[in-house]
Structure formats: structure tokens, C-alpha cells
Design a protein around this motif. Sequence first.
Motif, PDB file in Angstrom:
ATOM      1  N   ARG A  59       0.838  -1.214   0.000  1.00 35.32           N
ATOM      2  CA  ARG A  59       0.000   0.000   0.000  1.00 35.32           C
ATOM      3  C   ARG A  59       0.863   1.250   0.000  1.00 35.32           C
ATOM      4  O   ARG A  59       0.508   2.252  -0.632  1.00 35.32           O
ATOM      5  N   VAL A  60       1.976   1.193   0.693  1.00 35.64           N
ATOM      6  CA  VAL A  60       2.882   2.340   0.697  1.00 35.64           C
ATOM      7  C   VAL A  60       3.438   2.548  -0.716  1.00 35.64           C
ATOM      8  O   VAL A  60       3.549   3.685  -1.196  1.00 35.64           O
ATOM      9  N   ALA A  61       3.763   1.442  -1.387  1.00 40.40           N
ATOM     10  CA  ALA A  61       4.312   1.540  -2.748  1.00 40.40           C
ATOM     11  C   ALA A  61       3.335   2.266  -3.669  1.00 40.40           C
ATOM     12  O   ALA A  61       3.745   3.044  -4.541  1.00 40.40           O
ATOM     13  N   PHE A  93      -2.263   7.684  16.245  1.00 39.88           N
ATOM     14  CA  PHE A  93      -1.688   6.562  15.496  1.00 39.88           C
ATOM     15  C   PHE A  93      -0.186   6.472  15.721  1.00 39.88           C
ATOM     16  O   PHE A  93       0.562   5.989  14.861  1.00 39.88           O
ATOM     17  N   PHE A  94       0.281   6.988  16.860  1.00 38.13           N
ATOM     18  CA  PHE A  94       1.681   6.832  17.238  1.00 38.13           C
ATOM     19  C   PHE A  94       2.049   5.344  17.066  1.00 38.13           C
ATOM     20  O   PHE A  94       1.205   4.473  17.320  1.00 38.13           O
ATOM     21  N   PRO A  95       3.277   5.051  16.610  1.00 34.90           N
ATOM     22  CA  PRO A  95       3.597   3.662  16.239  1.00 34.90           C
ATOM     23  C   PRO A  95       3.299   2.602  17.299  1.00 34.90           C
ATOM     24  O   PRO A  95       3.004   1.452  16.955  1.00 34.90           O
ATOM     25  N   GLY A  98       0.942   3.880  13.097  1.00 40.09           N
ATOM     26  CA  GLY A  98       1.516   4.183  11.788  1.00 40.09           C
ATOM     27  C   GLY A  98       3.019   3.958  11.772  1.00 40.09           C
ATOM     28  O   GLY A  98       3.593   3.368  12.695  1.00 40.09           O
ATOM     29  N   TRP A  99       3.632   4.452  10.727  1.00 31.58           N
ATOM     30  CA  TRP A  99       5.095   4.408  10.610  1.00 31.58           C
ATOM     31  C   TRP A  99       5.640   5.810  10.862  1.00 31.58           C
ATOM     32  O   TRP A  99       6.543   6.287  10.184  1.00 31.58           O
ATOM     33  N   LEU A 133      -1.937   2.705   7.765  1.00 33.77           N
ATOM     34  CA  LEU A 133      -3.052   2.471   8.696  1.00 33.77           C
ATOM     35  C   LEU A 133      -4.190   1.718   8.017  1.00 33.77           C
ATOM     36  O   LEU A 133      -4.815   0.848   8.628  1.00 33.77           O
ATOM     37  N   LEU A 134      -4.438   2.030   6.749  1.00 31.29           N
ATOM     38  CA  LEU A 134      -5.475   1.282   6.015  1.00 31.29           C
ATOM     39  C   LEU A 134      -5.089  -0.188   5.886  1.00 31.29           C
ATOM     40  O   LEU A 134      -5.941  -1.075   5.980  1.00 31.29           O
ATOM     41  N   ALA A 135      -3.798  -0.447   5.687  1.00 30.26           N
ATOM     42  CA  ALA A 135      -3.348  -1.836   5.564  1.00 30.26           C
ATOM     43  C   ALA A 135      -3.486  -2.568   6.900  1.00 30.26           C
ATOM     44  O   ALA A 135      -3.792  -3.760   6.939  1.00 30.26           O
ATOM     45  N   LYS A 136      -3.262  -1.861   7.991  1.00 37.28           N
ATOM     46  CA  LYS A 136      -3.302  -2.514   9.308  1.00 37.28           C
ATOM     47  C   LYS A 136      -4.712  -2.630   9.885  1.00 37.28           C
ATOM     48  O   LYS A 136      -4.977  -3.515  10.701  1.00 37.28           O
ATOM     49  N   LEU A 137      -5.584  -1.728   9.477  1.00 39.99           N
ATOM     50  CA  LEU A 137      -6.915  -1.652  10.097  1.00 39.99           C
ATOM     51  C   LEU A 137      -7.680  -2.991  10.127  1.00 39.99           C
ATOM     52  O   LEU A 137      -8.296  -3.310  11.148  1.00 39.99           O
TER      53      LEU A 137
END
Length: 372
Positions: free
Chosen positions: A22-24, A186-188, A194-195, A243-247
Motif C-alpha cells: 500500500r505504501v508503494a 496513530f503513534f507507532p 503508523g510508521w 493504517l489502512l493496511a493494518k486496520l
Amino acid sequence: MNVPLLDLAAQHRAIGDVVLARVAAVVESQQFILGPPVADLEVEIAALSHAASGIGVASGTDALLLPLKALDLQPGDEVITSPFTFFASAGTIHNAGARPVFVDIEPDTFNLDIAQVEAAVTPRTRAVMPVHLFGQLVAMERLLPVAERHGLAVIEDACQSIGARRLIDGTWRVAGELGTATGFSFFPTKNLGGWGDGGMVVTSDPRIAERVRRLRTHGGAKTYYHDEVGTNSRLDAIQAAVLLAKLPFLASWSAARRAHAAWYTAALAGVHAVRTPTTDPANEHIFHQYVISADRRDDLRAHLTAAGVGTAVYYPRPLHRQRCFDYLGYQEGALPVAEAAARRVLALPIYPELGEAQRAYVVSGIRSFFGA
Ligand SMILES: Cc1ncc(COP(=O)(O)O)c(C=O)c1O
């Protein structure tokens, strides 16, 4: 054995590929500020919180500061909050131009003692900020009538409690749907991290949503036209993609934390020097932290450190005793429950991937310290 307080690398080993993909996509788009991933995440987090709007901002701190600013607080206005929380809860009240007013906490959940909130209301009180600490909700069904009676806004600090629920009148209510506005972080290290830094405001008040949206882009709804002075506090697209990938994993991660917490609590039964965390029976806790209270806390901590077990003290000094708040005039002893908690609390390792052998090692370290 080594048991860290938190092991983000374990999470990354499990799902890193999904997140990187997703980041890519963001990197390919070269659109790094706001954009579709941020808008998508805003929709998802608002839905999760049963709220009408989500507004992505740069941090959990800003997710509290901007809704407070939207209240147009005046010098001398007061906002009631907990002294036993991360600094941002009160720092944002100060930075929004108001005066933090601290009331003591409940000894068992460490959340605001609602009975003391009403006693602290004055003609200058404008808002109350309940902090859903360590992953469980404040008794909102008791707080909201107090706020309503006195016309107070309710800014929920849900930075540690995304997805936490409370059964109120037979219905599950979540962090974010009950207050005027709510801030998430969204602190890591958070349950949904997040990142980098990131945060979100959720609200069902269209006026607050519009103001916060404007405040995060220097107070202008239209580029280069400024209705008020805001700031730069946008959630960036890479964070939103992470965050979308982890949700989709959040609910199962929080369930795993809950299971580990239950395991610890059973395994520590009978260690009389240790009090395990109390979950209010109406709450579904997400165990952002598993915090025990212990006799000889600092010695126990040193013992666990020597054994390779990571721990932390959240929080060693209550906010009413921080030097920056000397001007508020709180003396030692003013809020005794929070002060006692600060001397006794110890957070143990908790994260979804934490194995049983690791948990057993933590517990054996505690038992060996107390000879229990
Ligand atoms: C209770 C609480 N409030 C506010 C914050 C601020 O969040 P951030 O670190 O994302 O600014 C945090 C997290 O660090 C927190 O735990």
C-alpha cells in the motif's frame, strides 16, 4: 530470555508485505499530502467510531488540540481532565488557551472519578476531557449527564482506546461516538500504529468537523484564503496507507491483547503484593497497556529489567505535579489517588504476538521477586 515491552518487528514480520504494497502505491502516485488514502481512512475510522466525520491530523496531540480550538476557549475558561494520563491531555488544554482543572481518578480503573467532576464545575468550565486510559472507556453514561447539566463540551481523549467498547443500556457504544469530538493517536506503539506520527478527530457535529478541517490547513477552507489562523496538521498519505493496511487486523489484535491480559491475570492470582488490572464490567478493554500495581514497584522493575523483561511506568508523575503546571497551584496530596497510582503502577509486556512462554517468563520474574 528477553521479553520486550513491545515488539513492533514481530508485527512487521507478519504483515510487512501487505503494508509495503500500500505504501508503494502512494509512492507511485507521488501524492504525499492528504489525498485518497487519507480520505479513505477518514471514512473507515469514522465508521469504526460510529461518528459522521473523520479528519486526519498530524498526531494524537493535534487530534485533541484542534477540537479544543474549535470551542473558541477564552483566557480563564476551564477544561476538566485527569491528572493521570499522557501529558498531551492537559498540554493541549493549555495550548488551546484554557486552564486545565484536574480531578482525581478511580483507584481501580485509573479513569476519571466522575463523582468529582461535577464538584469541580465552575461558571468558567467550558468542557471536560475524559481520557479512556490504557484501553478502557470512562463511564460515559455517568459523565454525559453531568456535561449536559452544565452545558459542557466533551472532548474524548481516545488516543489509547481505538475500538474499545462499553455496554450502555444494552447497546455497545464505542470510543468516539459519545462525546462532542474525539481524538485518536496513530503513534507507532498504539494498537493501530503508523510508521510515524498521525492522528484523527472524529465527530458527528458538522460545525466542529468543518472547523477542524479548516484549522488543519492554516484556517482556510480554500487555498490562500484564511478565515482564521490555523496550523499545518495534516495526516500524510503514507501514514494513511500504512493504517489502512493494518486496520483489518485491529479487532483480532485487540482480542489477542485481551486474551493475554486474562492469562496474566490468572497467572498472577495469589501474588498478594500485586494488583492486576480491573476491567469495569461494562467495558470491553483493548489492553493498550496491561498495568499492574505493585509494592516496591521500582525494585520489582529493576529485577525484571535484569531478567530481560521490558516494563514501563505510565505515569511516574501526575500532571498536576508537573513543573509547567506550578501556576495552577496544586500541592502534593491534592489528588491522592493519582499520586498513589504514580508510585505503584507498572506496565508489563503486552502485544498481540506475545507468546505463552514469554508471558510465563514475565510472571515467573514477578513471582521470584516476591517469593510467591
Ligand atoms: C492518553 C494520550 N493522549 C494523547 C496522546 C498524544 O498522542 P500523540 O503522541 O500521537 O501526539 C497520547 C499518545 O501518545 C496518549 O496516550
